[in-house]
Motif scaffolding. Structure first.
Motif, PDB file in Angstrom:
ATOM      1  N   THR A  41       6.385  12.529 -16.631  1.00  0.00           N
ATOM      2  CA  THR A  41       6.252  11.999 -15.167  1.00  0.00           C
ATOM      3  C   THR A  41       6.050  10.489 -15.060  1.00  0.00           C
ATOM      4  O   THR A  41       5.832   9.885 -16.103  1.00  0.00           O
ATOM      5  N   ALA A  42       6.565   9.796 -14.096  1.00  0.00           N
ATOM      6  CA  ALA A  42       6.001   8.355 -13.894  1.00  0.00           C
ATOM      7  C   ALA A  42       5.456   8.074 -12.450  1.00  0.00           C
ATOM      8  O   ALA A  42       5.534   8.667 -11.675  1.00  0.00           O
ATOM      9  N   ASP A  43       4.396   6.965 -12.776  1.00  0.00           N
ATOM     10  CA  ASP A  43       3.719   6.450 -11.550  1.00  0.00           C
ATOM     11  C   ASP A  43       4.148   5.132 -11.458  1.00  0.00           C
ATOM     12  O   ASP A  43       4.057   4.323 -12.405  1.00  0.00           O
ATOM     13  N   ALA A  44       4.214   4.593 -10.194  1.00  0.00           N
ATOM     14  CA  ALA A  44       4.716   3.104  -9.892  1.00  0.00           C
ATOM     15  C   ALA A  44       4.187   2.611  -8.733  1.00  0.00           C
ATOM     16  O   ALA A  44       3.980   3.445  -7.923  1.00  0.00           O
ATOM     17  N   LEU A  45       3.571   1.656  -8.901  1.00  0.00           N
ATOM     18  CA  LEU A  45       3.086   0.700  -7.667  1.00  0.00           C
ATOM     19  C   LEU A  45       4.157   0.086  -6.874  1.00  0.00           C
ATOM     20  O   LEU A  45       4.875  -0.942  -7.494  1.00  0.00           O
ATOM     21  N   ARG A  46       4.376   0.552  -5.813  1.00  0.00           N
ATOM     22  CA  ARG A  46       5.779   0.156  -5.037  1.00  0.00           C
ATOM     23  C   ARG A  46       5.364  -0.265  -3.781  1.00  0.00           C
ATOM     24  O   ARG A  46       4.375   0.086  -3.106  1.00  0.00           O
ATOM     25  N   PRO A  47       6.076  -1.294  -3.231  1.00  0.00           N
ATOM     26  CA  PRO A  47       5.839  -1.823  -2.045  1.00  0.00           C
ATOM     27  C   PRO A  47       6.448  -0.854  -1.026  1.00  0.00           C
ATOM     28  O   PRO A  47       7.358  -0.245  -1.140  1.00  0.00           O
ATOM     29  N   TYR A  48       5.402  -0.879   0.246  1.00  0.00           N
ATOM     30  CA  TYR A  48       5.970  -0.304   1.652  1.00  0.00           C
ATOM     31  C   TYR A  48       5.736  -0.917   2.629  1.00  0.00           C
ATOM     32  O   TYR A  48       5.082  -1.771   2.682  1.00  0.00           O
ATOM     33  N   ASN A  49       6.697  -0.518   3.610  1.00  0.00           N
ATOM     34  CA  ASN A  49       6.644  -1.201   5.163  1.00  0.00           C
ATOM     35  C   ASN A  49       5.136  -0.991   5.517  1.00  0.00           C
ATOM     36  O   ASN A  49       4.673   0.351   5.688  1.00  0.00           O
ATOM     37  N   ASN A  50       4.254  -1.939   5.877  1.00  0.00           N
ATOM     38  CA  ASN A  50       3.163  -1.706   6.552  1.00  0.00           C
ATOM     39  C   ASN A  50       3.135  -0.838   7.935  1.00  0.00           C
ATOM     40  O   ASN A  50       2.246  -0.385   8.354  1.00  0.00           O
ATOM     41  N   ASP A  51       4.245  -0.906   8.373  1.00  0.00           N
ATOM     42  CA  ASP A  51       4.356  -0.419   9.896  1.00  0.00           C
ATOM     43  C   ASP A  51       4.459   1.437   9.641  1.00  0.00           C
ATOM     44  O   ASP A  51       4.355   2.062  10.503  1.00  0.00           O
ATOM     45  N   ASP A  52       4.886   1.795   8.321  1.00  0.00           N
ATOM     46  CA  ASP A  52       5.124   3.289   8.116  1.00  0.00           C
ATOM     47  C   ASP A  52       3.783   3.907   8.332  1.00  0.00           C
ATOM     48  O   ASP A  52       3.003   3.783   7.298  1.00  0.00           O
ATOM     49  N   LYS A  56      -0.121   4.480   4.777  1.00  0.00           N
ATOM     50  CA  LYS A  56      -1.252   3.547   5.135  1.00  0.00           C
ATOM     51  C   LYS A  56      -2.635   3.744   4.170  1.00  0.00           C
ATOM     52  O   LYS A  56      -3.596   2.904   4.457  1.00  0.00           O
ATOM     53  N   LYS A  57      -2.239   4.477   3.159  1.00  0.00           N
ATOM     54  CA  LYS A  57      -3.297   4.274   2.200  1.00  0.00           C
ATOM     55  C   LYS A  57      -3.729   3.071   1.513  1.00  0.00           C
ATOM     56  O   LYS A  57      -2.733   2.330   1.078  1.00  0.00           O
ATOM     57  N   LYS A  58      -4.976   2.682   1.360  1.00  0.00           N
ATOM     58  CA  LYS A  58      -5.316   1.494   0.563  1.00  0.00           C
ATOM     59  C   LYS A  58      -4.728   1.506  -0.761  1.00  0.00           C
ATOM     60  O   LYS A  58      -4.783   2.479  -1.384  1.00  0.00           O
ATOM     61  N   SER A  59      -4.614   0.635  -1.394  1.00  0.00           N
ATOM     62  CA  SER A  59      -4.146   0.307  -2.827  1.00  0.00           C
ATOM     63  C   SER A  59      -4.497  -1.106  -3.440  1.00  0.00           C
ATOM     64  O   SER A  59      -5.010  -1.663  -2.687  1.00  0.00           O
ATOM     65  N   GLN A  60      -4.233  -1.319  -4.698  1.00  0.00           N
ATOM     66  CA  GLN A  60      -4.664  -2.762  -5.171  1.00  0.00           C
ATOM     67  C   GLN A  60      -3.950  -3.723  -4.465  1.00  0.00           C
ATOM     68  O   GLN A  60      -4.458  -4.541  -4.329  1.00  0.00           O
ATOM     69  N   ASN A  62      -2.417  -4.783  -0.806  1.00  0.00           N
ATOM     70  CA  ASN A  62      -2.442  -4.329   0.628  1.00  0.00           C
ATOM     71  C   ASN A  62      -0.948  -3.617   0.851  1.00  0.00           C
ATOM     72  O   ASN A  62      -0.971  -2.550   1.780  1.00  0.00           O
ATOM     73  N   ASP A  63       0.334  -4.062   0.401  1.00  0.00           N
ATOM     74  CA  ASP A  63       1.564  -3.606   0.854  1.00  0.00           C
ATOM     75  C   ASP A  63       1.804  -2.912  -0.133  1.00  0.00           C
ATOM     76  O   ASP A  63       3.300  -2.601  -0.011  1.00  0.00           O
ATOM     77  N   ALA A  64       1.192  -2.250  -1.250  1.00  0.00           N
ATOM     78  CA  ALA A  64       1.917  -1.169  -2.243  1.00  0.00           C
ATOM     79  C   ALA A  64       1.057  -0.137  -2.228  1.00  0.00           C
ATOM     80  O   ALA A  64      -0.039  -0.183  -1.784  1.00  0.00           O
ATOM     81  N   GLN A  65       1.684   1.024  -2.706  1.00  0.00           N
ATOM     82  CA  GLN A  65       1.034   2.074  -2.886  1.00  0.00           C
ATOM     83  C   GLN A  65       1.683   2.863  -4.106  1.00  0.00           C
ATOM     84  O   GLN A  65       2.867   2.712  -4.468  1.00  0.00           O
ATOM     85  N   TRP A  66       0.792   3.463  -4.722  1.00  0.00           N
ATOM     86  CA  TRP A  66       1.217   4.188  -5.969  1.00  0.00           C
ATOM     87  C   TRP A  66       2.052   5.503  -5.642  1.00  0.00           C
ATOM     88  O   TRP A  66       1.818   5.948  -4.670  1.00  0.00           O
ATOM     89  N   THR A  67       3.158   5.617  -6.283  1.00  0.00           N
ATOM     90  CA  THR A  67       3.998   6.487  -6.173  1.00  0.00           C
ATOM     91  C   THR A  67       4.196   7.338  -7.489  1.00  0.00           C
ATOM     92  O   THR A  67       4.316   6.914  -8.603  1.00  0.00           O
ATOM     93  N   ARG A  68       4.250   8.855  -7.147  1.00  0.00           N
ATOM     94  CA  ARG A  68       4.719   9.530  -8.431  1.00  0.00           C
ATOM     95  C   ARG A  68       6.167  10.218  -8.410  1.00  0.00           C
ATOM     96  O   ARG A  68       6.545  10.737  -7.523  1.00  0.00           O
ATOM     97  N   PHE A  69       6.688  10.072  -9.542  1.00  0.00           N
ATOM     98  CA  PHE A  69       8.009  10.474  -9.752  1.00  0.00           C
ATOM     99  C   PHE A  69       7.895  11.741 -10.604  1.00  0.00           C
ATOM    100  O   PHE A  69       7.599  11.555 -11.963  1.00  0.00           O
ATOM    101  N   ASN A  70       8.146  12.900 -10.125  1.00  0.00           N
ATOM    102  CA  ASN A  70       8.106  14.137 -10.996  1.00  0.00           C
ATOM    103  C   ASN A  70       9.402  15.117 -10.864  1.00  0.00           C
ATOM    104  O   ASN A  70       9.671  15.593  -9.875  1.00  0.00           O
ATOM    105  N   ASP A  71      10.319  14.746 -11.761  1.00  0.00           N
ATOM    106  CA  ASP A  71      11.860  15.292 -11.448  1.00  0.00           C
ATOM    107  C   ASP A  71      12.030  14.683 -10.162  1.00  0.00           C
ATOM    108  O   ASP A  71      12.327  13.721  -9.752  1.00  0.00           O
ATOM    109  N   SER A  72      12.568  15.795  -9.239  1.00  0.00           N
ATOM    110  CA  SER A  72      13.242  15.470  -7.936  1.00  0.00           C
ATOM    111  C   SER A  72      12.110  15.350  -6.848  1.00  0.00           C
ATOM    112  O   SER A  72      12.294  15.088  -5.761  1.00  0.00           O
ATOM    113  N   TYR A  73      10.925  15.348  -7.195  1.00  0.00           N
ATOM    114  CA  TYR A  73       9.943  15.370  -6.190  1.00  0.00           C
ATOM    115  C   TYR A  73       9.178  14.041  -6.327  1.00  0.00           C
ATOM    116  O   TYR A  73       8.605  13.696  -7.380  1.00  0.00           O
ATOM    117  N   VAL A  74       9.192  13.326  -5.290  1.00  0.00           N
ATOM    118  CA  VAL A  74       8.481  11.894  -5.223  1.00  0.00           C
ATOM    119  C   VAL A  74       7.423  12.007  -4.287  1.00  0.00           C
ATOM    120  O   VAL A  74       7.764  12.387  -2.994  1.00  0.00           O
TER     121      VAL A  74
END
Length: 99
Positions: A41-52, A56-60, A62-74
């Motif tokens: 699996t892979a985890d990546a710190l990705r930017p997200y739109n703050n309006d979404d 809205k979870k806090k991360s390292q 302010n505009d990024a969130q950790w995202t897990r990629f596990n086969d077709s499940y993200v």
């Protein structure tokens, strides 16, 4: 132990020393008994739109969130899920970004 930030000094005794800073941006995990047997699996710190409202979870960053990629499940995950002790036990490879 996987540090979330690193620094590296560059230069020798005659040159001015510059410090390069790096931040953890992604990790690859292996769950299984051998490298040829198991699941990746892979985890990546990705930017997200703050309006979404879904991200809205806090991360390292302010505009990024950790995202897990596990086969077709993200899915988005917390900082502790991405960098905590459980994640560090299965970390196979880490990628840093120069700041």
């Amino acid at each position: 132990y996987v540090p979330t930030t690193m620094k590296e000094e560059d230069g020798d005794n005659n040159d001015e020393v510059s410090i390069q800073r790096y931040s953890l941006r992604s990790t690859v995990h292996h769950i299984g008994s051998t490298a040829s047997c198991g699941h990746y699996t892979a985890d990546a710190l990705r930017p997200y739109n703050n309006d979404d409202d879904n991200h809205k979870k806090k991360s390292q960053n302010n505009d990024a969130q950790w995202t897990r990629f596990n086969d077709s499940y993200v899915s988005t995950i917390s900082d502790s899920q991405a960098t905590g002790l459980s994640a560090q036990r299965t970390t196979y490879m880490v990628m840093y970004e120069l700041q």
